[in-house]
Design a protein around this motif. Structure first.
Motif, short mmCIF file in Angstrom:
data_model
loop_
_atom_site.label_atom_id
_atom_site.label_comp_id
_atom_site.label_asym_id
_atom_site.label_seq_id
_atom_site.Cartn_x
_atom_site.Cartn_y
_atom_site.Cartn_z
N THR A 2 0.83 -1.20 0.00
CA THR A 2 0.00 0.00 0.00
C THR A 2 0.87 1.25 0.00
OG1 THR A 2 -1.81 -1.12 1.15
CG2 THR A 2 -1.76 1.29 1.28
N TRP A 3 1.88 1.27 0.86
CA TRP A 3 2.80 2.41 0.93
C TRP A 3 3.44 2.67 -0.44
CZ3 TRP A 3 4.62 5.86 4.67
CH2 TRP A 3 5.83 6.49 4.40
N LEU A 4 3.91 1.62 -1.09
CA LEU A 4 4.59 1.77 -2.37
C LEU A 4 3.64 2.24 -3.47
CD1 LEU A 4 6.86 -1.42 -2.34
CD2 LEU A 4 7.51 0.93 -1.80
N SER A 5 2.35 1.96 -3.32
CA SER A 5 1.37 2.35 -4.34
C SER A 5 0.94 3.81 -4.20
CB SER A 5 0.13 1.45 -4.25
OG SER A 5 -0.64 1.76 -3.09
N LEU A 6 1.25 4.43 -3.06
CA LEU A 6 0.80 5.80 -2.81
C LEU A 6 1.77 6.83 -3.39
CD1 LEU A 6 -0.22 5.46 0.96
CD2 LEU A 6 -1.78 5.68 -0.99
N PRO A 7 1.25 7.97 -3.85
CA PRO A 7 2.14 9.08 -4.21
C PRO A 7 2.92 9.51 -2.97
CG PRO A 7 -0.12 9.49 -4.95
CD PRO A 7 -0.17 8.29 -4.04
N GLU A 8 4.14 9.97 -3.16
CA GLU A 8 4.98 10.32 -2.01
C GLU A 8 4.32 11.32 -1.08
OE1 GLU A 8 9.04 11.23 -2.55
OE2 GLU A 8 9.41 9.62 -3.99
N ALA A 9 3.53 12.24 -1.63
CA ALA A 9 2.89 13.28 -0.81
C ALA A 9 1.86 12.69 0.15
CB ALA A 9 2.22 14.31 -1.70
N ARG A 10 1.37 11.48 -0.13
CA ARG A 10 0.34 10.87 0.72
C ARG A 10 0.91 9.81 1.66
NH1 ARG A 10 -4.37 8.45 -2.54
NH2 ARG A 10 -5.10 8.14 -0.40
N ARG A 11 2.20 9.59 1.62
CA ARG A 11 2.79 8.56 2.47
C ARG A 11 2.99 9.08 3.88
NH1 ARG A 11 7.47 6.12 -1.63
NH2 ARG A 11 6.01 5.06 -3.07
N ASP A 12 2.32 8.43 4.83
CA ASP A 12 2.41 8.82 6.23
C ASP A 12 2.88 7.62 7.04
OD1 ASP A 12 2.04 9.57 8.87
OD2 ASP A 12 0.09 10.50 8.53
N PRO A 13 4.02 7.73 7.73
CA PRO A 13 4.52 6.59 8.52
C PRO A 13 3.53 6.07 9.56
CG PRO A 13 6.20 8.28 8.29
CD PRO A 13 4.93 8.87 7.75
N ALA A 14 2.53 6.89 9.90
CA ALA A 14 1.52 6.42 10.86
C ALA A 14 0.78 5.19 10.34
CB ALA A 14 0.52 7.55 11.15
N LEU A 15 0.80 4.99 9.02
CA LEU A 15 0.17 3.79 8.45
C LEU A 15 0.74 2.53 9.08
CD1 LEU A 15 -1.53 2.32 6.21
CD2 LEU A 15 0.53 2.46 4.79
N PHE A 16 2.05 2.50 9.23
CA PHE A 16 2.70 1.29 9.74
C PHE A 16 2.38 1.07 11.22
CE2 PHE A 16 5.72 2.67 6.32
CZ PHE A 16 5.31 1.72 5.41
N THR A 17 2.44 2.13 12.01
CA THR A 17 2.13 1.99 13.44
C THR A 17 0.68 1.55 13.63
OG1 THR A 17 3.72 3.73 13.95
CG2 THR A 17 2.13 3.17 15.66
N THR A 18 -0.22 2.16 12.86
CA THR A 18 -1.64 1.84 12.99
C THR A 18 -1.91 0.39 12.63
OG1 THR A 18 -2.24 4.13 12.47
CG2 THR A 18 -3.96 2.46 12.22
N LEU A 19 -1.36 -0.08 11.51
CA LEU A 19 -1.59 -1.46 11.10
C LEU A 19 -0.92 -2.45 12.05
CD1 LEU A 19 -1.29 -1.32 7.21
CD2 LEU A 19 -3.30 -1.93 8.55
N ARG A 20 0.27 -2.11 12.52
CA ARG A 20 0.96 -3.02 13.44
C ARG A 20 0.17 -3.18 14.73
NH1 ARG A 20 6.27 -0.73 15.84
NH2 ARG A 20 4.68 0.24 17.15
N GLU A 21 -0.29 -2.09 15.29
CA GLU A 21 -1.03 -2.17 16.55
C GLU A 21 -2.40 -2.83 16.36
OE1 GLU A 21 0.49 -1.66 19.48
OE2 GLU A 21 2.16 -1.45 18.06
N ALA A 22 -3.01 -2.62 15.20
CA ALA A 22 -4.27 -3.31 14.91
C ALA A 22 -4.04 -4.81 14.84
CB ALA A 22 -4.86 -2.79 13.60
N MET A 23 -2.91 -5.21 14.24
CA MET A 23 -2.56 -6.63 14.17
C MET A 23 -2.33 -7.20 15.56
SD MET A 23 0.41 -8.60 14.60
CE MET A 23 1.74 -7.43 14.31
N VAL A 24 -1.57 -6.49 16.39
CA VAL A 24 -1.28 -6.96 17.75
C VAL A 24 -2.58 -7.13 18.53
CG1 VAL A 24 -0.22 -6.35 19.96
CG2 VAL A 24 1.06 -6.03 17.83
N THR A 25 -3.47 -6.16 18.43
CA THR A 25 -4.75 -6.23 19.14
C THR A 25 -5.60 -7.39 18.64
OG1 THR A 25 -4.77 -3.84 19.51
CG2 THR A 25 -6.90 -4.97 19.64
N ALA A 26 -5.54 -7.64 17.34
CA ALA A 26 -6.37 -8.68 16.75
C ALA A 26 -5.93 -10.09 17.13
CB ALA A 26 -6.38 -8.54 15.23
#
Length: 248
Positions: free
Chosen positions: A175-199
């Motif tokens: 997903t990160w690689l598919s996004l234009p650079e202006a829309r890439r937010d590192p919060a994506l990784f933290t959010t997905l990682r913590e969602a995975m841990v919770t799940a």
């Protein structure tokens, strides 16, 4: 002055007094040339002629070594999986299993961001899950999941946990690689990682919580293959544990 001769794979022959390169060395040289082209120019840059030129071979040698271009790309992906496995740190008894899970997930993200073209090649073709190195990587992941289950930390079935961990890391990078650079937010990784841990994990080991599911998963994870139980008794016990493990 006569031009240097070439071996049957099109490589320049060794000078007198030196050993000729073996087939496996030639094959590895081709893979490394393909990886370099892939990294610098993307998948379209990996043509048979370009790879052969970069490796110092004639194009027919590529077909003798790999069958066709798809065979070469499969070999490049296998090289990528092996390189990825080499980055993994395996702690058989982590002090904090949840942090160990986070760290392993982060390693996947770091590899993907450092090798975007290679990662995309590795994970966009479902047939590459047949790779021996891919299977080894999944065995490492299943070992981490099994340790979580044995400690009572796992809140879902082991197979579902492994699939969730793998899918979130793979999906996050692609997903990160598919996004234009202006829309890439590192919060994506933290959010997905913590969602995975919770799940997939409990806030504390299941043996301290009400309900049998987590305890059943923990017992199932540590149950040895050889027990004093008869075959029928062992089968029945595993059936009970499987049923209890899904009763959340």
């Amino acid at each position: 002055m006569a031009s240097p001769s070439r071996d049957r794979d099109g490589a320049t022959a060794a000078r007198p007094g030196t050993a000729p390169p073996g087939r496996e060395q030639t094959r590895q040289r081709v893979i490394e040339a393909a990886v370099d082209l892939l990294t610098r120019g993307g998948r379209d840059a990996v043509t048979t002629r370009a790879v052969a030129d970069a490796a110092g071979l004639q194009p027919p040698a590529i077909y003798r070594l790999f069958g066709d271009k798809d065979g070469l790309l499969d070999a490049v992906a296998e090289h990528g999986f092996a390189a990825f496995i080499a980055t993994k740190h395996i702690d058989p008894d982590p002090r904090d299993p949840i942090e160990d899970l986070r760290a392993g997930w982060d390693v996947s993200i770091e590899f993907g961001l450092a090798n975007p073209a290679l990662f995309t090649l590795m994970y966009t073709d479902p047939t590459r899950t047949d790779s021996a190195a891919f299977r080894t990587g999944m065995e490492i992941l299943m070992g981490r999941v099994r340790r979580l289950a044995a400690g009572g930390w796992l809140r879902v079935d082991e197979e579902i946990a492994a699939q969730t961990i793998h899918a979130t890391a793979r999906g996050a990078v692609l997903t990160w690689l598919s996004l234009p650079e202006a829309r890439r937010d590192p919060a994506l990784f933290t959010t997905l990682r913590e969602a995975m841990v919770t799940a997939v994990t409990n806030h504390q080991p299941a043996v301290r919580e009400a309900g049998p599911a987590g305890a059943a998963r923990a017992l199932r994870a540590v149950l040895p293959e050889q027990t004093p139980l008869s075959s029928a008794e062992g089968h029945l016990l595993r059936e009970w544990l499987n049923r209890l493990a899904t009763e959340d």
